[in-house]
Design a protein around this motif. Structure first.
Motif, mmCIF file in Angstrom:
data_model
loop_
_atom_site.group_PDB
_atom_site.id
_atom_site.type_symbol
_atom_site.label_atom_id
_atom_site.label_comp_id
_atom_site.label_asym_id
_atom_site.label_seq_id
_atom_site.Cartn_x
_atom_site.Cartn_y
_atom_site.Cartn_z
ATOM 1 N N GLY A 54 -25.234 -3.379 13.467
ATOM 2 C CA GLY A 54 -25.710 -3.811 12.158
ATOM 3 C C GLY A 54 -24.827 -4.861 11.516
ATOM 4 N N LEU A 55 -23.759 -5.229 12.193
ATOM 5 C CA LEU A 55 -22.857 -6.252 11.656
ATOM 6 C C LEU A 55 -22.631 -7.279 12.758
ATOM 7 N N ASN A 56 -22.979 -8.521 12.502
ATOM 8 C CA ASN A 56 -22.882 -9.534 13.545
ATOM 9 C C ASN A 56 -21.864 -10.625 13.229
ATOM 10 N N ARG A 57 -20.850 -10.266 12.446
ATOM 11 C CA ARG A 57 -19.796 -11.232 12.128
ATOM 12 C C ARG A 57 -18.473 -10.501 12.006
ATOM 13 N N LEU A 58 -17.404 -11.257 12.024
ATOM 14 C CA LEU A 58 -16.073 -10.673 11.887
ATOM 15 C C LEU A 58 -15.755 -10.386 10.428
ATOM 16 N N LEU A 59 -15.108 -9.256 10.212
ATOM 17 C CA LEU A 59 -14.568 -8.918 8.897
ATOM 18 C C LEU A 59 -13.097 -8.603 9.086
ATOM 19 N N LEU A 60 -12.292 -8.936 8.108
ATOM 20 C CA LEU A 60 -10.858 -8.707 8.213
ATOM 21 C C LEU A 60 -10.312 -8.255 6.869
ATOM 22 N N ALA A 61 -9.495 -7.218 6.913
ATOM 23 C CA ALA A 61 -8.744 -6.778 5.736
ATOM 24 C C ALA A 61 -7.293 -6.635 6.189
ATOM 25 N N LEU A 62 -6.376 -6.948 5.326
ATOM 26 C CA LEU A 62 -4.954 -6.942 5.663
ATOM 27 C C LEU A 62 -4.200 -6.110 4.645
ATOM 28 N N GLY A 63 -3.322 -5.248 5.122
ATOM 29 C CA GLY A 63 -2.515 -4.432 4.225
ATOM 30 C C GLY A 63 -1.072 -4.375 4.697
ATOM 31 N N THR A 64 -0.157 -4.268 3.742
ATOM 32 C CA THR A 64 1.254 -4.100 4.068
ATOM 33 C C THR A 64 1.787 -2.868 3.339
ATOM 34 N N SER A 65 2.796 -2.261 3.939
ATOM 35 C CA SER A 65 3.454 -1.120 3.326
ATOM 36 C C SER A 65 4.919 -1.141 3.743
ATOM 37 N N PRO A 66 5.798 -1.629 2.870
ATOM 38 C CA PRO A 66 7.217 -1.696 3.223
ATOM 39 C C PRO A 66 7.805 -0.343 3.614
ATOM 40 N N GLU A 67 7.292 0.752 3.004
ATOM 41 C CA GLU A 67 7.799 2.089 3.326
ATOM 42 C C GLU A 67 7.190 2.627 4.612
ATOM 43 N N GLY A 68 6.123 2.019 5.068
ATOM 44 C CA GLY A 68 5.423 2.504 6.243
ATOM 45 C C GLY A 68 4.366 3.534 5.896
ATOM 46 N N ILE A 69 3.457 3.750 6.809
ATOM 47 C CA ILE A 69 2.389 4.730 6.644
ATOM 48 C C ILE A 69 2.400 5.606 7.894
ATOM 49 N N PRO A 70 2.490 6.916 7.741
ATOM 50 C CA PRO A 70 2.507 7.779 8.928
ATOM 51 C C PRO A 70 1.242 7.612 9.760
ATOM 52 N N VAL A 71 1.427 7.457 11.054
ATOM 53 C CA VAL A 71 0.290 7.286 11.964
ATOM 54 C C VAL A 71 0.177 8.532 12.801
ATOM 55 N N GLU A 72 -0.965 9.180 12.713
ATOM 56 C CA GLU A 72 -1.154 10.447 13.419
ATOM 57 C C GLU A 72 -2.176 10.346 14.543
ATOM 58 N N VAL A 73 -2.382 9.133 15.098
ATOM 59 C CA VAL A 73 -3.400 8.957 16.127
ATOM 60 C C VAL A 73 -2.842 8.771 17.528
ATOM 61 N N MET A 128 0.852 -1.199 0.000
ATOM 62 C CA MET A 128 0.000 0.000 0.000
ATOM 63 C C MET A 128 0.882 1.242 0.000
ATOM 64 N N LYS A 129 0.498 2.232 -0.759
ATOM 65 C CA LYS A 129 1.214 3.506 -0.795
ATOM 66 C C LYS A 129 0.208 4.605 -0.466
ATOM 67 N N MET A 130 0.025 4.848 0.804
ATOM 68 C CA MET A 130 -0.945 5.828 1.258
ATOM 69 C C MET A 130 -0.209 6.957 1.970
ATOM 70 N N GLY A 131 -0.735 8.165 1.830
ATOM 71 C CA GLY A 131 -0.112 9.321 2.453
ATOM 72 C C GLY A 131 -0.403 9.441 3.935
ATOM 73 N N THR A 132 -1.580 8.941 4.357
ATOM 74 C CA THR A 132 -1.953 9.045 5.763
ATOM 75 C C THR A 132 -2.543 7.725 6.245
ATOM 76 N N TYR A 133 -2.561 7.589 7.550
ATOM 77 C CA TYR A 133 -3.148 6.414 8.174
ATOM 78 C C TYR A 133 -4.647 6.337 7.858
ATOM 79 N N ALA A 134 -5.340 7.472 7.903
ATOM 80 C CA ALA A 134 -6.775 7.495 7.601
ATOM 81 C C ALA A 134 -7.041 7.021 6.169
#
Length: 92
Positions: free
Chosen positions: A72-91, A16-22
């Motif tokens: 409104g959601l009664n089951r588990l959902l999972l998404a997985l992402g990787t970013s070798p460069e990292g993603i800035p976390v501002e939280v 993933m190549k994202m500029g922000t964590y959001a």
């Protein structure tokens, strides 16, 4: 339940190549597509970010585990992402 049972190719995002964590969270939510059923993806993203602000889940080593319980959601959902460069976390 095995984690592999919760994943499809569509919700495993490699390099993933994202500029922000959001942005990264929004992209992961988007990858869930119809699994979200009638939930609004923007509202799901907002809820995940709210939980991250209040109680961030990070086991370290650049790993984050955003999570939330959604009405409104009664089951588990999972998404997985990787970013070798990292993603800035501002939280923290």
């Amino acid at each position: 339940m095995k984690l592999a049972a919760l994943l499809d190719e569509e919700n495993i995002l490699i390099h993933m190549k994202m500029g922000t964590y959001a942005e990264a969270i929004a992209r992961l939510v988007e990858s869930l597509g119809s699994r979200l059923e009638r939930l609004n993806p923007e509202k799901v993203t907002e809820r995940l970010m709210e939980v991250e602000q209040a109680l961030s889940m990070s086991p370290g080593h650049g790993v984050r585990i955003p999570h939330a319980r959604l009405g409104g959601l009664n089951r588990l959902l999972l998404a997985l992402g990787t970013s070798p460069e990292g993603i800035p976390v501002e939280v923290d």
